[in-house]
Design a protein around this motif. Structure first.
Motif, PDB file in Angstrom:
ATOM      1  N   SER A  11       0.867  -1.179   0.000  1.00 17.27           N
ATOM      2  CA  SER A  11       0.000   0.000   0.000  1.00 17.27           C
ATOM      3  C   SER A  11       0.904   1.229   0.000  1.00 17.27           C
ATOM      4  O   SER A  11       1.800   1.339   0.844  1.00 17.27           O
ATOM      5  N   THR A  12       0.662   2.141  -0.926  1.00 19.46           N
ATOM      6  CA  THR A  12       1.500   3.357  -0.957  1.00 19.46           C
ATOM      7  C   THR A  12       1.296   4.180   0.322  1.00 19.46           C
ATOM      8  O   THR A  12       2.211   4.844   0.783  1.00 19.46           O
ATOM      9  N   GLN A  33      -1.004  -2.370  -6.285  1.00 21.01           N
ATOM     10  CA  GLN A  33      -0.847  -2.590  -4.848  1.00 21.01           C
ATOM     11  C   GLN A  33      -1.392  -3.978  -4.518  1.00 21.01           C
ATOM     12  O   GLN A  33      -2.425  -4.388  -5.063  1.00 21.01           O
ATOM     13  N   HIS A  35      -2.068  -4.846  -1.262  1.00 21.48           N
ATOM     14  CA  HIS A  35      -2.975  -4.676  -0.118  1.00 21.48           C
ATOM     15  C   HIS A  35      -3.460  -3.239  -0.050  1.00 21.48           C
ATOM     16  O   HIS A  35      -3.301  -2.556   0.968  1.00 21.48           O
ATOM     17  N   ARG A  37      -5.609  -0.135   0.539  1.00 21.28           N
ATOM     18  CA  ARG A  37      -6.566   0.094   1.631  1.00 21.28           C
ATOM     19  C   ARG A  37      -7.569   1.173   1.257  1.00 21.28           C
ATOM     20  O   ARG A  37      -7.200   2.202   0.692  1.00 21.28           O
ATOM     21  N   THR A  39     -11.366   3.321   2.633  1.00 20.21           N
ATOM     22  CA  THR A  39     -11.900   3.902   3.870  1.00 20.21           C
ATOM     23  C   THR A  39     -12.650   2.820   4.643  1.00 20.21           C
ATOM     24  O   THR A  39     -12.990   1.769   4.103  1.00 20.21           O
ATOM     25  N   PHE A  44      -8.953  -2.026  -1.125  1.00 21.47           N
ATOM     26  CA  PHE A  44      -9.126  -1.274  -2.379  1.00 21.47           C
ATOM     27  C   PHE A  44      -8.390  -2.023  -3.471  1.00 21.47           C
ATOM     28  O   PHE A  44      -7.157  -2.104  -3.477  1.00 21.47           O
ATOM     29  N   TYR A  52      -2.269   4.650  -8.400  1.00 21.59           N
ATOM     30  CA  TYR A  52      -2.315   4.504  -6.948  1.00 21.59           C
ATOM     31  C   TYR A  52      -1.203   5.382  -6.395  1.00 21.59           C
ATOM     32  O   TYR A  52      -0.028   5.100  -6.634  1.00 21.59           O
ATOM     33  N   LEU A  53      -1.595   6.453  -5.735  1.00 17.52           N
ATOM     34  CA  LEU A  53      -0.529   7.320  -5.226  1.00 17.52           C
ATOM     35  C   LEU A  53      -0.853   7.854  -3.849  1.00 17.52           C
ATOM     36  O   LEU A  53      -2.021   7.974  -3.462  1.00 17.52           O
ATOM     37  N   SER A  54       0.205   8.134  -3.115  1.00 14.14           N
ATOM     38  CA  SER A  54       0.075   8.753  -1.797  1.00 14.14           C
ATOM     39  C   SER A  54       1.007   9.954  -1.757  1.00 14.14           C
ATOM     40  O   SER A  54       2.133   9.899  -2.263  1.00 14.14           O
ATOM     41  N   LYS A 103     -18.307   4.978  -9.512  1.00 15.81           N
ATOM     42  CA  LYS A 103     -17.116   5.456  -8.799  1.00 15.81           C
ATOM     43  C   LYS A 103     -15.870   5.369  -9.683  1.00 15.81           C
ATOM     44  O   LYS A 103     -15.522   4.305 -10.186  1.00 15.81           O
ATOM     45  N   ILE A 107     -10.474   8.152  -2.186  1.00  9.76           N
ATOM     46  CA  ILE A 107      -9.416   8.892  -1.487  1.00  9.76           C
ATOM     47  C   ILE A 107      -9.387   8.458  -0.021  1.00  9.76           C
ATOM     48  O   ILE A 107     -10.439   8.396   0.623  1.00  9.76           O
ATOM     49  N   LEU A 108      -8.205   8.157   0.459  1.00 12.38           N
ATOM     50  CA  LEU A 108      -8.039   7.768   1.867  1.00 12.38           C
ATOM     51  C   LEU A 108      -7.006   8.698   2.493  1.00 12.38           C
ATOM     52  O   LEU A 108      -5.838   8.676   2.114  1.00 12.38           O
ATOM     53  N   GLY A 124      -3.962   9.499   0.173  1.00 11.38           N
ATOM     54  CA  GLY A 124      -3.904   8.360  -0.754  1.00 11.38           C
ATOM     55  C   GLY A 124      -5.026   8.451  -1.776  1.00 11.38           C
ATOM     56  O   GLY A 124      -6.194   8.636  -1.415  1.00 11.38           O
ATOM     57  N   ILE A 125      -4.662   8.345  -3.038  1.00 10.76           N
ATOM     58  CA  ILE A 125      -5.665   8.452  -4.108  1.00 10.76           C
ATOM     59  C   ILE A 125      -5.561   7.226  -5.019  1.00 10.76           C
ATOM     60  O   ILE A 125      -4.473   6.872  -5.483  1.00 10.76           O
TER      61      ILE A 125
HETATM   62  C1  BTN Z   1     -11.839   4.350  -0.854  1.00  8.43           C
HETATM   63  O1  BTN Z   1     -12.473   4.555  -1.873  1.00  8.43           O
HETATM   64  O2  BTN Z   1     -12.279   3.640   0.068  1.00  8.43           O
HETATM   65  C2  BTN Z   1     -10.487   4.979  -0.710  1.00  8.43           C
HETATM   66  C3  BTN Z   1      -9.480   4.284  -1.564  1.00  8.43           C
HETATM   67  C4  BTN Z   1      -8.084   4.857  -1.468  1.00  8.43           C
HETATM   68  C5  BTN Z   1      -7.106   4.046  -2.278  1.00  8.43           C
HETATM   69  C6  BTN Z   1      -5.759   4.679  -2.358  1.00  8.43           C
HETATM   70  S1  BTN Z   1      -4.767   3.913  -3.588  1.00  8.43           S
HETATM   71  C7  BTN Z   1      -3.354   4.740  -2.997  1.00  8.43           C
HETATM   72  C8  BTN Z   1      -3.443   4.721  -1.489  1.00  8.43           C
HETATM   73  N1  BTN Z   1      -2.899   3.497  -0.960  1.00  8.43           N
HETATM   74  C9  BTN Z   1      -3.830   2.752  -0.348  1.00  8.43           C
HETATM   75  O3  BTN Z   1      -3.626   1.657   0.189  1.00  8.43           O
HETATM   76  N2  BTN Z   1      -5.015   3.373  -0.402  1.00  8.43           N
HETATM   77  C10 BTN Z   1      -4.921   4.636  -1.091  1.00  8.43           C
END
Ligand code: BTN
Length: 226
Positions: A11-12, A33, A35, A37, A39, A44, A52-54, A103, A107-108, A124-125
């Motif tokens: 996960s980033t 990714q 794993h 993640r 919300t 995810f 996939y970026l943070s 969708k 975004i997390l 995280g997007i």
């Molecule tokens: C959601 O819709 O529930 C939020 C999803 C967020 C996903 C992004 S991908 C980059 C970053 N790394 C993760 O593990 N999650 C966020």
């Protein structure tokens, strides 16, 4: 901003933690990714072809009461990036980006607060671009599907980073929420009802009106269906 590109990572949002001690803003992106993640503790799906970026962002003197601005900025950046590929995107409060009723992006945000101030955020997007979203049961879409032509993940990633690094304001966030002043379906503690979505407050709560009574509720308290 410094950008680090990885092929595969769990996960980033987790990986970027290693840059905390340097206290330097950085973006980490990955082709996939294992794993990812979402919300509310959800997974995810993050297959090749998506973005996939943070972003790790440090602040000076940023009151925690304004934390919602971080979320608003990220959602606006995704919408702007989608538009650059001819896709009309809207924000589904608080932090999803939809296109064609499905969708497109999630975004997390993980904030670190100390003494009432935001020290840093991990933003995280996840953005569906040319990845296959059919496994997501018809609730998700991608830039390629909405643009009706192939969009390369690398191009979308570059655009998203550029938009994320540009300034935005809360007014733009509000203008990209199309359900305001409309009736939405609300789920609150298992109860479902229709309510008028009046406005989003600067702290991120949605003000709704149900049978003449007005309340402001957070995204932890309610879910809405468009
Ligand atoms: C959601 O819709 O529930 C939020 C999803 C967020 C996903 C992004 S991908 C980059 C970053 N790394 C993760 O593990 N999650 C966020």
């Amino acid at each position: 901003m410094k950008v680090i590109h990885l092929e595969t990572v769990a996960s980033t949002n987790d990986y970027i933690g290693r840059f905390l001690p340097a206290r330097e803003n950085v973006i980490v992106c990955a082709d996939r990714q294992t794993h990812g993640r979402g919300t509310k503790g959800r997974a995810f799906l993050s297959q090749t072809g998506g973005v996939y970026l943070s972003a790790l962002i440090f602040y000076e003197e940023f009151p925690a009461s304004r934390a919602f601005e971080v979320m608003a900025h990220a959602a606006v950046a995704v919408c702007r990036a989608a538009e650059r590929f001819g896709v009309d995107a809207e924000i589904k409060w608080p932090n999803d980006v939809f296109a064609g009723g499905k969708k497109l992006s999630g975004i997390l945000i993980e904030n670190a607060v100390s003494d009432g101030k935001l020290d840093h955020s991990v933003v995280g997007i996840g953005l569906n671009v040319e990845n296959d979203v059919s496994a997501l049961g018809g609730i998700a879409t991608s830039l390629s599907l909405e643009a009706k032509k192939p969009v390369a993940a690398a191009a979308a990633r570059e655009e998203l980073i550029a938009q994320f690094c540009a300034p935005s304001n809360f007014g733009e966030y509000l203008s990209r929420i199309r359900f305001l002043s409309r009736i939405v379906r609300v789920t609150e503690n298992g109860r479902e009802y229709d309510a008028l979505a009046r406005r989003v407050l600067p702290d991120g709560r949605l003000e709704i009106e149900e049978n003449g009574s007005v309340r402001a509720l957070s995204s932890a308290e309610i879910r809405i269906k468009l």
